[in-house]
Design a protein around this motif. Structure first.
Motif, PDB file in Angstrom:
ATOM      1  N   GLY A  32      20.584  26.159  52.267  1.00 32.37           N
ATOM      2  CA  GLY A  32      21.434  26.182  51.077  1.00 32.37           C
ATOM      3  C   GLY A  32      22.194  27.492  51.012  1.00 32.37           C
ATOM      4  O   GLY A  32      22.425  28.151  52.024  1.00 32.37           O
ATOM      5  N   GLN A  33      22.619  27.883  49.794  1.00 29.29           N
ATOM      6  CA  GLN A  33      23.265  29.166  49.589  1.00 29.29           C
ATOM      7  C   GLN A  33      22.223  30.275  49.741  1.00 29.29           C
ATOM      8  O   GLN A  33      21.023  30.006  49.752  1.00 29.29           O
ATOM      9  N   PRO A  34      22.667  31.549  49.877  1.00 21.70           N
ATOM     10  CA  PRO A  34      21.689  32.640  49.968  1.00 21.70           C
ATOM     11  C   PRO A  34      20.695  32.585  48.810  1.00 21.70           C
ATOM     12  O   PRO A  34      21.078  32.419  47.648  1.00 21.70           O
ATOM     13  N   THR A  35      19.445  32.718  49.143  1.00 21.49           N
ATOM     14  CA  THR A  35      18.400  32.714  48.123  1.00 21.49           C
ATOM     15  C   THR A  35      18.485  34.004  47.312  1.00 21.49           C
ATOM     16  O   THR A  35      18.645  35.087  47.876  1.00 21.49           O
ATOM     17  N   ILE A  36      18.380  33.897  46.008  1.00 20.40           N
ATOM     18  CA  ILE A  36      18.380  35.086  45.138  1.00 20.40           C
ATOM     19  C   ILE A  36      16.991  35.220  44.518  1.00 20.40           C
ATOM     20  O   ILE A  36      16.479  34.272  43.916  1.00 20.40           O
ATOM     21  N   PHE A  37      16.362  36.359  44.737  1.00 22.21           N
ATOM     22  CA  PHE A  37      15.068  36.590  44.100  1.00 22.21           C
ATOM     23  C   PHE A  37      15.218  37.704  43.073  1.00 22.21           C
ATOM     24  O   PHE A  37      15.858  38.718  43.319  1.00 22.21           O
ATOM     25  N   GLU A  38      14.651  37.464  41.906  1.00 16.31           N
ATOM     26  CA  GLU A  38      14.758  38.426  40.816  1.00 16.31           C
ATOM     27  C   GLU A  38      13.689  39.501  40.954  1.00 16.31           C
ATOM     28  O   GLU A  38      12.630  39.285  41.542  1.00 16.31           O
ATOM     29  N   PHE A  39      13.983  40.649  40.374  1.00 16.31           N
ATOM     30  CA  PHE A  39      13.044  41.749  40.431  1.00 16.31           C
ATOM     31  C   PHE A  39      11.772  41.347  39.705  1.00 16.31           C
ATOM     32  O   PHE A  39      11.823  40.820  38.587  1.00 16.31           O
ATOM     33  N   PRO A  40      10.598  41.568  40.287  1.00 15.17           N
ATOM     34  CA  PRO A  40       9.366  41.078  39.676  1.00 15.17           C
ATOM     35  C   PRO A  40       8.970  41.858  38.421  1.00 15.17           C
ATOM     36  O   PRO A  40       9.283  43.035  38.282  1.00 15.17           O
ATOM     37  N   GLU A  90      25.119  36.882  58.539  1.00 12.57           N
ATOM     38  CA  GLU A  90      25.055  35.916  57.449  1.00 12.57           C
ATOM     39  C   GLU A  90      23.969  36.336  56.451  1.00 12.57           C
ATOM     40  O   GLU A  90      22.873  36.722  56.852  1.00 12.57           O
ATOM     41  N   THR A  91      24.284  36.241  55.166  1.00  9.70           N
ATOM     42  CA  THR A  91      23.337  36.658  54.129  1.00  9.70           C
ATOM     43  C   THR A  91      22.313  35.553  53.881  1.00  9.70           C
ATOM     44  O   THR A  91      22.664  34.422  53.540  1.00  9.70           O
ATOM     45  N   LEU A  92      21.051  35.909  54.066  1.00 14.32           N
ATOM     46  CA  LEU A  92      19.947  34.969  53.868  1.00 14.32           C
ATOM     47  C   LEU A  92      19.355  35.063  52.476  1.00 14.32           C
ATOM     48  O   LEU A  92      18.975  34.076  51.875  1.00 14.32           O
ATOM     49  N   LEU A  93      19.279  36.291  51.953  1.00 19.87           N
ATOM     50  CA  LEU A  93      18.510  36.572  50.754  1.00 19.87           C
ATOM     51  C   LEU A  93      19.163  37.729  50.017  1.00 19.87           C
ATOM     52  O   LEU A  93      19.653  38.673  50.643  1.00 19.87           O
ATOM     53  N   ILE A  94      19.193  37.661  48.696  1.00 22.45           N
ATOM     54  CA  ILE A  94      19.778  38.726  47.878  1.00 22.45           C
ATOM     55  C   ILE A  94      18.788  39.083  46.779  1.00 22.45           C
ATOM     56  O   ILE A  94      18.255  38.204  46.100  1.00 22.45           O
ATOM     57  N   ARG A  95      18.525  40.383  46.639  1.00 21.39           N
ATOM     58  CA  ARG A  95      17.742  40.820  45.492  1.00 21.39           C
ATOM     59  C   ARG A  95      18.630  40.798  44.262  1.00 21.39           C
ATOM     60  O   ARG A  95      19.665  41.456  44.206  1.00 21.39           O
ATOM     61  N   GLY A  96      18.237  40.029  43.259  1.00 27.86           N
ATOM     62  CA  GLY A  96      19.007  39.946  42.030  1.00 27.86           C
ATOM     63  C   GLY A  96      18.692  41.111  41.103  1.00 27.86           C
ATOM     64  O   GLY A  96      18.193  42.157  41.517  1.00 27.86           O
ATOM     65  N   GLY A  97      18.965  40.901  39.821  1.00 28.61           N
ATOM     66  CA  GLY A  97      18.650  41.939  38.848  1.00 28.61           C
ATOM     67  C   GLY A  97      19.511  43.175  38.987  1.00 28.61           C
ATOM     68  O   GLY A  97      19.003  44.294  38.949  1.00 28.61           O
ATOM     69  N   THR A  98      20.808  42.991  39.160  1.00 27.20           N
ATOM     70  CA  THR A  98      21.690  44.143  39.365  1.00 27.20           C
ATOM     71  C   THR A  98      22.614  44.343  38.156  1.00 27.20           C
ATOM     72  O   THR A  98      23.751  44.754  38.295  1.00 27.20           O
ATOM     73  N   HIS A  99      22.117  44.041  36.973  1.00 29.44           N
ATOM     74  CA  HIS A  99      22.938  44.131  35.773  1.00 29.44           C
ATOM     75  C   HIS A  99      23.110  45.587  35.330  1.00 29.44           C
ATOM     76  O   HIS A  99      22.212  46.402  35.474  1.00 29.44           O
ATOM     77  N   ALA A 100      24.271  45.881  34.763  1.00 23.57           N
ATOM     78  CA  ALA A 100      24.509  47.226  34.244  1.00 23.57           C
ATOM     79  C   ALA A 100      23.624  47.516  33.040  1.00 23.57           C
ATOM     80  O   ALA A 100      23.235  48.654  32.812  1.00 23.57           O
ATOM     81  N   ARG A 101      23.295  46.490  32.267  1.00 24.65           N
ATOM     82  CA  ARG A 101      22.395  46.655  31.127  1.00 24.65           C
ATOM     83  C   ARG A 101      21.306  45.587  31.264  1.00 24.65           C
ATOM     84  O   ARG A 101      21.456  44.468  30.795  1.00 24.65           O
ATOM     85  N   GLY A 102      20.250  45.954  31.930  1.00 30.09           N
ATOM     86  CA  GLY A 102      19.150  45.034  32.173  1.00 30.09           C
ATOM     87  C   GLY A 102      18.149  45.032  31.036  1.00 30.09           C
ATOM     88  O   GLY A 102      18.419  45.555  29.936  1.00 30.09           O
ATOM     89  N   PRO A 103      16.960  44.492  31.255  1.00 32.74           N
ATOM     90  CA  PRO A 103      15.987  44.359  30.172  1.00 32.74           C
ATOM     91  C   PRO A 103      15.456  45.678  29.631  1.00 32.74           C
ATOM     92  O   PRO A 103      14.862  45.696  28.552  1.00 32.74           O
ATOM     93  N   HIS A 104      15.666  46.773  30.356  1.00 36.91           N
ATOM     94  CA  HIS A 104      15.149  48.064  29.897  1.00 36.91           C
ATOM     95  C   HIS A 104      16.226  48.932  29.252  1.00 36.91           C
ATOM     96  O   HIS A 104      16.017  50.125  29.032  1.00 36.91           O
ATOM     97  N   GLY A 105      17.362  48.331  28.958  1.00 31.50           N
ATOM     98  CA  GLY A 105      18.426  49.077  28.309  1.00 31.50           C
ATOM     99  C   GLY A 105      19.213  49.967  29.249  1.00 31.50           C
ATOM    100  O   GLY A 105      19.869  50.915  28.820  1.00 31.50           O
TER     101      GLY A 105
END
Length: 501
Positions: A374-382, A85-100
């Motif tokens: 709750g649902q799996p917690t998502i934490f964003e890249f710091p 079961e998924t407890l935690l997911i690292r977010g920030g997996t966008h193809a075009r993130g804040p650094h282009g």
């Protein structure tokens, strides 16, 4: 060599040293690199870097080449319990993130090092000497003299430079010369790192990284690039390290996922994961970078990234000092900025390690119950703020890195700004700054960009700002709401370090 005085000597030619050599080469600084190994270490080590690090490679003019040997990680990192079961997911997996670019990338370290070293060959001002070892360092007020020994012939010669950066790893000679103590941040855990090359397609293996938070045997699985896969396996009390690296043991440990006929072993080695932060990264003409200054557990994939950030922080400061635009007091901001930033990543990696490395069954059940509320917690890249240094203000994103949007004309922002200071502002504010401020911008080679692009304007409006001063490493040095405030920021920052104006 004995007669020349280089601007910078780099000891160590791993990812940190090679990145710094590229950045210094772009600034035209005469640089000598001393590396004891004959060539690139051929086996896998680091496998992940983030979007900010890709942006550094872009600044070094190597983004396209790095993209050919890496893959974007768009499916995250999942922390699963023993039941899957998924407890935690690292977010920030966008193809075009804040650094282009993508926020996470996976790679094979020897391939990355080859790209970085090939990049260094562009610069006639950078000399590289492999199979040579620095055996002594003699400091003086003007720089340092290195006694260098050829490993192949045994002969010795001297190299003089105005500054020395030790990118020479966890057993750093430069750190020993500096006498820099290391602060133990609490994690020392042996893990088995097991790399394989798949012989066949294996769709049952997930695309994303999985942290198996199983108290019976904590493990990490990583899809690297191509057919490369990695398992990291925590050693438990009573494990015999010699037995753990035997093929029969390795295949048994990963038998739920892969069989011997499906893959070949590339490497199996036991590492002790450390969380260590050095004190005293600079004394006079000597500095530390990368693993020589800090060691980060791998649970966030930030070990190599920290060294690359060191290189980006140091390069523009060395350029400004060595080209006489500022005093070398600017270099005092290197450790004060970078150390708290690294500490923030180490702390998060240790906390994630605590989740993964739980081996007490009751503690694991309590952990799972907290997450399953709750649902799996998502934490964003710091995105931690720099420590005290060359930036002014304590609100909003000052001291953090500025985003890199794609502009309306199709270019990424950094392509427009180049590798020096930049000022971005509304036409009204830029038109009203003082002549002294304009002269100061000219002194530092700053690019002045009128904020007409919709994405840039939106960012300024969101931050309730009319102008922003960016450092060459694209960290925000200050934000202003008016021309007079922008004058004060430029005077308070730039005038403090200038040697001539």
């Amino acid at each position: 060599m004995s007669d020349a005085v280089f601007d910078v000597a780099l000891i160590g030619y791993g990812p940190t040293g090679a990145t710094l050599a590229n950045l210094l080469g772009q600034y035209g600084l005469s640089t000598v690199v001393i590396e004891k190994d004959a060539g690139i270490y051929a086996l896998p080590r680091a496998v992940h870097f983030d979007g900010e690090v890709m942006r550094v490679f872009e600044t070094a003019g190597l983004r396209a080449e790095v993209e050919t040997i890496s893959r974007p990680g768009l499916t995250g990192m999942h922390f699963n319990n023993a039941q899957g079961e998924t407890l935690l997911i690292r977010g920030g997996t966008h193809a075009r993130g804040p650094h282009g670019c993508a926020t996470n990338h996976y790679f094979h370290q020897p391939a990355l090092e080859a790209v970085l070293r090939q990049g260094v060959k562009r610069f006639a001002c950078v000399q590289v000497h492999t199979q040579h070892e620095v055996v002594a360092i003699d400091e003086n007020d003007e720089g340092a003299t290195l006694l260098v020994k050829s490993i192949s012939t045994g002969s010795s010669f001297s190299v003089s430079s105005r500054y020395v950066v030790g990118c020479d790893g966890a057993r750093s000679l430069v750190r020993k010369v500096l006498g820099s103590p290391m602060t133990d941040l609490g994690l020392h855990q042996p893990w088995l790192v097991f790399d394989v090359l798949l012989k066949t397609e294996m769709p049952r293996l997930p695309d994303h990284t999985v942290q198996h938070c199983d108290p019976v045997r904590p493990m990490t699985y990583c899809n690297v690039t191509g057919q490369r896969r990695r398992w990291e396996i925590m050693l438990l009390p009573g494990d015999d390290p010699a037995e753990m690296v035997k093929p029969e043991t390795l295949w048994k440990l990963v038998s739920p996922w892969v069989q011997p006929e499906e893959a070949e072993i590339e490497r199996a080695v036991i590492y002790t994961f450390h969380s260590i932060l050095g004190q005293g990264w600079r004394r006079g003409r000597l500095m530390l970078a990368g693993d020589a200054a800090h060691q980060t557990p791998p649970f966030l994939g930030q070990g190599m990234c920290a060294g690359i950030r060191d290189a980006a922080n140091l390069a523009w400061k060395l350029d400004a000092v060595l080209h006489g635009r500022v005093s070398d007091e600017l270099l005092d901001t290197y450790e004060s900025e970078r150390s708290p930033h690294v500490h923030a990543f180490i702390d998060l990696a240790v906390r994630l390690g605590d989740i993964i490395q739980t081996t007490d069954p009751q503690a694991a059940r309590e952990r799972d119950a907290k997450f399953k509320a709750g649902q799996p917690t998502i934490f964003e890249f710091p995105t931690p703020r720099l420590g005290p240094g060359f930036w002014l203000g304590d609100v909003g994103p000052v001291g953090q890195i500025f985003p890199q949007p794609e502009l309306a004309d199709g270019r990424l922002l950094d392509q427009v700004l180049g590798v020096h200071f930049a000022v971005i502002g509304t036409p009204e504010v830029l038109a009203q700054v003082s002549e002294d401020t304009r002269q100061r911008w000219h002194h530092h080679g700053a690019v002045v960009l009128v904020a007409t692009d919709p994405l840039v304007l939106t960012w300024l409006q969101t931050q309730h700002a009319s102008a922003v001063l960016l450092r060459p490493d694209r960290y925000i040095a200050g934000m202003a709401r008016s021309a007079s405030e922008l004058d004060r920021i430029c005077l308070g920052l730039l005038a403090e370090v200038e040697t001539a104006h």
